[in-house]
Design a protein around this motif. Structure first.
Motif, PDB file in Angstrom:
ATOM      1  N   VAL A 172      38.703  39.275  44.288  1.00  0.00           N
ATOM      2  CA  VAL A 172      38.801  37.835  44.406  1.00  0.00           C
ATOM      3  C   VAL A 172      39.636  37.383  43.373  1.00  0.00           C
ATOM      4  N   VAL A 173      40.585  36.532  43.806  1.00  0.00           N
ATOM      5  CA  VAL A 173      41.681  35.900  42.921  1.00  0.00           C
ATOM      6  C   VAL A 173      41.027  34.674  42.435  1.00  0.00           C
ATOM      7  N   THR A 174      40.583  34.493  41.207  1.00  0.00           N
ATOM      8  CA  THR A 174      39.991  33.491  40.547  1.00  0.00           C
ATOM      9  C   THR A 174      40.816  32.334  39.782  1.00  0.00           C
ATOM     10  N   ASP A 175      41.959  32.820  39.227  1.00  0.00           N
ATOM     11  CA  ASP A 175      42.758  32.322  38.170  1.00  0.00           C
ATOM     12  C   ASP A 175      44.198  32.109  38.915  1.00  0.00           C
ATOM     13  N   SER A 176      44.645  30.834  38.831  1.00  0.00           N
ATOM     14  CA  SER A 176      45.918  30.682  39.538  1.00  0.00           C
ATOM     15  C   SER A 176      47.172  30.898  38.333  1.00  0.00           C
ATOM     16  N   SER A 177      46.903  31.199  37.231  1.00  0.00           N
ATOM     17  CA  SER A 177      47.843  31.362  36.298  1.00  0.00           C
ATOM     18  C   SER A 177      48.621  32.469  36.366  1.00  0.00           C
ATOM     19  N   PRO A 183      44.052  50.820  47.259  1.00  0.00           N
ATOM     20  CA  PRO A 183      44.015  49.739  48.142  1.00  0.00           C
ATOM     21  C   PRO A 183      42.928  48.551  47.828  1.00  0.00           C
ATOM     22  N   LEU A 184      43.661  47.433  48.131  1.00  0.00           N
ATOM     23  CA  LEU A 184      42.759  46.264  47.893  1.00  0.00           C
ATOM     24  C   LEU A 184      42.940  45.200  48.937  1.00  0.00           C
ATOM     25  N   TRP A 185      41.996  44.488  49.323  1.00  0.00           N
ATOM     26  CA  TRP A 185      41.932  43.389  50.282  1.00  0.00           C
ATOM     27  C   TRP A 185      41.714  42.304  49.290  1.00  0.00           C
ATOM     28  N   ILE A 186      42.687  41.201  48.916  1.00  0.00           N
ATOM     29  CA  ILE A 186      42.857  40.419  47.983  1.00  0.00           C
ATOM     30  C   ILE A 186      42.699  38.958  48.738  1.00  0.00           C
ATOM     31  N   ILE A 187      41.685  38.260  48.181  1.00  0.00           N
ATOM     32  CA  ILE A 187      41.127  36.889  48.854  1.00  0.00           C
ATOM     33  C   ILE A 187      40.952  36.243  47.832  1.00  0.00           C
ATOM     34  N   HIS A 192      47.569  40.533  38.507  1.00  0.00           N
ATOM     35  CA  HIS A 192      46.734  41.550  38.228  1.00  0.00           C
ATOM     36  C   HIS A 192      46.210  42.543  39.496  1.00  0.00           C
ATOM     37  N   ALA A 193      46.279  41.518  40.562  1.00  0.00           N
ATOM     38  CA  ALA A 193      45.510  42.205  41.910  1.00  0.00           C
ATOM     39  C   ALA A 193      46.563  43.210  42.405  1.00  0.00           C
ATOM     40  N   VAL A 194      47.898  42.695  42.536  1.00  0.00           N
ATOM     41  CA  VAL A 194      48.671  43.446  43.213  1.00  0.00           C
ATOM     42  C   VAL A 194      49.361  44.686  42.543  1.00  0.00           C
ATOM     43  N   ILE A 195      49.283  44.756  41.390  1.00  0.00           N
ATOM     44  CA  ILE A 195      49.737  45.986  40.704  1.00  0.00           C
ATOM     45  C   ILE A 195      48.464  47.356  40.636  1.00  0.00           C
ATOM     46  N   GLN A 196      47.341  46.820  41.172  1.00  0.00           N
ATOM     47  CA  GLN A 196      46.430  47.905  41.079  1.00  0.00           C
ATOM     48  C   GLN A 196      46.799  49.110  41.860  1.00  0.00           C
ATOM     49  N   LYS A 197      46.304  50.487  41.409  1.00  0.00           N
ATOM     50  CA  LYS A 197      46.774  51.484  42.150  1.00  0.00           C
ATOM     51  C   LYS A 197      46.011  51.685  43.575  1.00  0.00           C
ATOM     52  N   LYS A 253      48.136  46.918  50.390  1.00  0.00           N
ATOM     53  CA  LYS A 253      47.392  45.836  49.848  1.00  0.00           C
ATOM     54  C   LYS A 253      47.505  44.668  51.033  1.00  0.00           C
ATOM     55  N   THR A 254      46.448  43.947  51.044  1.00  0.00           N
ATOM     56  CA  THR A 254      46.425  42.655  51.856  1.00  0.00           C
ATOM     57  C   THR A 254      46.380  41.440  51.099  1.00  0.00           C
ATOM     58  N   ILE A 255      47.219  40.400  50.985  1.00  0.00           N
ATOM     59  CA  ILE A 255      46.941  39.211  50.741  1.00  0.00           C
ATOM     60  C   ILE A 255      46.383  38.089  51.712  1.00  0.00           C
ATOM     61  N   ASP A 256      45.235  37.694  51.624  1.00  0.00           N
ATOM     62  CA  ASP A 256      44.455  37.045  52.712  1.00  0.00           C
ATOM     63  C   ASP A 256      44.097  35.725  52.282  1.00  0.00           C
ATOM     64  N   GLY A 257      44.862  34.762  52.628  1.00  0.00           N
ATOM     65  CA  GLY A 257      44.757  33.528  52.325  1.00  0.00           C
ATOM     66  C   GLY A 257      43.635  32.518  53.131  1.00  0.00           C
ATOM     67  N   ARG A 258      42.947  33.206  54.102  1.00  0.00           N
ATOM     68  CA  ARG A 258      41.956  32.501  54.761  1.00  0.00           C
ATOM     69  C   ARG A 258      41.075  31.959  54.076  1.00  0.00           C
ATOM     70  N   GLY A 259      40.313  30.871  54.353  1.00  0.00           N
ATOM     71  CA  GLY A 259      39.089  30.138  53.866  1.00  0.00           C
ATOM     72  C   GLY A 259      39.866  29.118  52.610  1.00  0.00           C
ATOM     73  N   ALA A 260      41.059  29.295  52.204  1.00  0.00           N
ATOM     74  CA  ALA A 260      41.535  28.311  51.036  1.00  0.00           C
ATOM     75  C   ALA A 260      42.791  28.046  51.460  1.00  0.00           C
ATOM     76  N   ASN A 261      43.202  26.810  50.801  1.00  0.00           N
ATOM     77  CA  ASN A 261      44.699  26.725  50.894  1.00  0.00           C
ATOM     78  C   ASN A 261      45.720  27.194  49.608  1.00  0.00           C
ATOM     79  N   VAL A 262      45.997  28.121  49.885  1.00  0.00           N
ATOM     80  CA  VAL A 262      47.015  28.970  48.926  1.00  0.00           C
ATOM     81  C   VAL A 262      48.255  28.727  49.018  1.00  0.00           C
ATOM     82  N   ARG A 263      48.977  28.367  47.925  1.00  0.00           N
ATOM     83  CA  ARG A 263      50.341  28.044  48.045  1.00  0.00           C
ATOM     84  C   ARG A 263      51.152  28.910  46.925  1.00  0.00           C
ATOM     85  N   ILE A 264      52.089  29.643  47.169  1.00  0.00           N
ATOM     86  CA  ILE A 264      52.985  30.309  46.190  1.00  0.00           C
ATOM     87  C   ILE A 264      54.259  29.496  46.155  1.00  0.00           C
TER      88      ILE A 264
END
Length: 421
Positions: A112-117, A138-142, A131-136, A161-172
């Motif tokens: 779970v990504v909790t910090d946008s910095s 497999p991860l499902w990132i929400i 921090h999430a995407v460099i882990q060795k 890795k999965t970057i799954d933005g469902r349930g939030a408005n996530v903008r890069i």
């Protein structure tokens, strides 16, 4: 270009590149028509109205308050489930086309990504996307909540890795983009990517056990470099400094689906060089996307490989829609092409750096496309085979007249807990 912003091609990156090349060779399908035929069959199945389907969908509501209307085979696989939040990883079974075997982080835990910095590129803070995407593993990132992530430099992903933005408005946005380099199994789903700028480079941690010096990045929204089994779905993209999506250097087994593209010049580039023949193994499916306002060209621009462009809605372009060089195979099926008012931009296709005596042998075929407002598609090469395949190949994709239905929910979705997306 060969080193893709890697200032020092050290043992770590050599090993990662060698493994990626092996993965790409395994991902390559020797008979790509079988994959296109399977997708055609799946589209037909998704649009076939059956009593059982009506019963399943009754009572479930979409974001507009009406019945759930998952009208293409990818969305039909998961979108009408009101319990999607408890079954997030079901998404990994829903890809179609050449990226159909992308599992992302299906076999890993949730992160779970909790910090946008994004302030520390060498030692990323736990809870951040970097921090999430460099882990060795497999991860499902929400994401814990809606957030805007301004990447200080390119986000270098590891595989599975999965970057799954469902349930939030996530903008890069307003910073650097995403780099998928020498890896496999990546899913990017339901996020906004816009206003991306080139990075300056510097020391960036690209895995748990490696830090490398990167040169300046290009400013792509998503850059796929030497990677395989990639699926990009329900992403909204606009206004990046370079391309929205680039796939180069032998990348293959890619599906780009259900996305909404707007306000950009060079939209998608598949194969960066006429001299890089390893891109002949590139196989990409572009399906159910909406190419919308403010687009100019490259939807996509292709070199060398095999590209299935199926049931997309092209409502805007200023120069051309589909282009290429170095004899790519482009199969265009069931798309809607609405030409601009400019009399000089009615042609859907554009061939570069070759006389007609050469490009007349390139296999660019249009089948079932809806050509509007004077649009025309210049075909070349061998006609599509009419021989009977296995059962999935015997039922055709839907013609371009169905495109508005198939692409109705292109782009990011509003997904609320306890109701369908």
């Amino acid at each position: 270009m060969a080193h893709a912003h890697i200032a020092e091609f050290d043992d770590y990156w050599k090993s990662r590149a060698e493994q990626a090349q092996k993965d790409a060779l395994q991902a390559y399908h020797p008979h790509p028509e079988e994959v296109t035929n399977q997708l055609n069959y799946d589209v037909e199945e998704a649009l076939t109205v059956k009593n059982s389907t009506r019963r399943v969908l009754r009572g479930k509501k979409n974001k507009k308050g009406g019945p759930c209307m998952a009208t293409n085979p990818i969305d039909r696989c998961w979108r009408c489930d009101p319990n999607w939040a408890s079954n997030r990883k079901r998404l990994a079974d829903c890809a179609r086309g050449f990226g159909r075997n992308s599992v992302g982080g299906k076999f890993g835990r949730y992160y779970v990504v909790t910090d946008s910095s994004d302030t520390d590129l060498v030692n990323p803070k736990p809870g951040t996307l970097r921090h999430a995407v460099i882990q060795k593993a497999p991860l499902w990132i929400i994401f814990a909540r809606s957030m805007i992530i301004r990447l200080s430099e390119e986000l270098i992903m590891t595989g599975d890795k999965t970057i799954d933005g469902r349930g939030a408005n996530v903008r890069i946005a307003y910073g650097a983009g995403i780099t998928i380099q020498f890896v496999k199994n990546v899913i990017i789903h339901n996020i906004h990517i816009h206003d991306i700028n080139a990075g300056s480079g510097g020391n960036i941690r690209d895995s748990i056990n490696h830090i490398g010096f990167r040169t300046k990045s290009d400013g792509d929204g998503i850059s796929i470099f030497g990677s395989s089994h990639i699926w990009i779905d329900h992403v909204s993209m606009s206004n990046c400094q370079d391309g929205l999506i680039d796939a180069i250097m032998g990348s293959t087994a890619i599906t780009i689906s259900n996305c909404h593209f707007t306000h950009h010049n060079e939209v998608m580039l598949f194969g960066a060089s006429d001299s890089y023949s390893d891109d002949q193994r590139m196989q990409v499916t572009v399906a159910f996307n909406h190419f919308g306002q403010g687009l100019v060209q490259r939807m996509p621009r292709c070199r060398w490989g095999f590209f299935h462009v199926v049931n997309n809605d092209y409502t805007h372009w200023l120069m051309y829609a589909i282009g290429g060089s170095q004899h790519p195979t482009i199969i265009s099926q069931g798309n809607r092409f609405i030409a601009p008012l400019d009399l000089n931009a009615k042609q859907v296709t554009k061939r570069d750096y070759a006389p007609e005596s050469d490009w007349k042998n390139w296999r660019w075929r249009s089948e079932g496309d809806l050509l509007m407002n004077g649009a025309f598609f210049v075909q070349s090469g061998k006609r599509l085979s009419k021989r009977r395949y296995s059962r999935p190949g015997m039922i055709k994709y839907k013609p371009g007249t169905f495109v508005t239905r198939l692409t109705r929910y292109a782009g990011t979705l509003v997904c609320g807990i306890g109701r369908p997306c």
